[in-house]
Design an enzyme around this catalytic site. Sequence first.
Site, PDB file in Angstrom:
ATOM      1  N   ASN A  81      20.042   8.013  63.492  1.00 19.07           N
ATOM      2  CA  ASN A  81      21.434   8.122  63.956  1.00 19.07           C
ATOM      3  C   ASN A  81      22.003   6.731  64.246  1.00 19.07           C
ATOM      4  O   ASN A  81      21.321   5.734  64.047  1.00 19.07           O
ATOM      5  CB  ASN A  81      21.502   9.036  65.182  1.00 19.07           C
ATOM      6  N   HIS A  82      23.231   6.688  64.726  1.00 16.54           N
ATOM      7  CA  HIS A  82      23.948   5.412  64.874  1.00 16.54           C
ATOM      8  C   HIS A  82      23.665   4.674  66.175  1.00 16.54           C
ATOM      9  O   HIS A  82      24.345   3.697  66.476  1.00 16.54           O
ATOM     10  CB  HIS A  82      25.459   5.656  64.789  1.00 16.54           C
TER      11      HIS A  82
END
Length: 272
Positions: A81-82
């Site tokens: 994920n970011h």
Amino acid sequence: TVGTGKLEDVENIVEQALSLLKTGDGRQETGDKRQEPEDISGSLAPVSSLLSHVSDLAGENFLITVGGTREAIDPVRFISNHSSGKMGFAVAQAAAARGATVTVVAGVTTVPPPDGVHLIHAVSADEMHAVVINELKAATVFVGAAAVADYAPANPADSKIKKDGRDLMTLELRKTLDILNDVSLHRHEGLLVVGFAAETNDVVGYARSKMEKKGLDLVVANDITKAGAGFNTDTNIATILTRSGDEIELPLMSKREMADRILDEVLRLRQS
Ligand code: CTP
């Protein structure tokens, strides 16, 4: 920008200066009779407000998860994920600056860790879970700031998956262990448990239900759709929810400043 002559990050200069003011190391070593920290803080308002926090978390042992996790699909591919790790590292830096002992369990991050913390790397949700359970006994405050993958490939391949002959591909996922929930379930006397909630709608409602479901003392909830909040920014906007029902709105501010506001609430819970 790099190498000899590069100016140290201003935040690091401030942290180092504060830690010298706090310990008085320079004066002790040299026998120098310069002004006491109180005298200096009176004339410098911003420094004075930072100094007011000095050592108020001494005696606390923080265990903080930071960053995103990587869940292997095969030896070359993963799901992630970011998360940058900025918010978790900011909490770690602020807690250490306020005298706490800090252990950080870091997944994948895009920024360097702060100085003065004990760093343990863990790449996947399972690894992070194992490290946290191992370190938990010594902790007095747990902060789950990591963006842990909620699902991981159920059967990661041992060798690289080839695309030959496949136009369609299905990946089966299994739910990962919920670290925050497990910490709360296995909590020992005196442990404070702090969670984060990144939401896109009904932020406070979802965060409050997360708090009840996972038995948390404090939740930091943010609406990641707002400009200046969420992943990979240096700022954040959040609402702190406490187990006693308080809601503290934190407007746009740096993640480092927000870290101190979160720690102020941790301290308030400790003293209540
Ligand atoms: N968390 C964790 N372990 C997981 C998943 C999440 O420790 N396997 C922690 C995060 O560090 C964060 C909080 O739980 O403190 C987030 O709560 P969660 O309910 O998992 O939020 P989401 O992952 O956003 O879940 P949902 O998609 O249901 O909102």
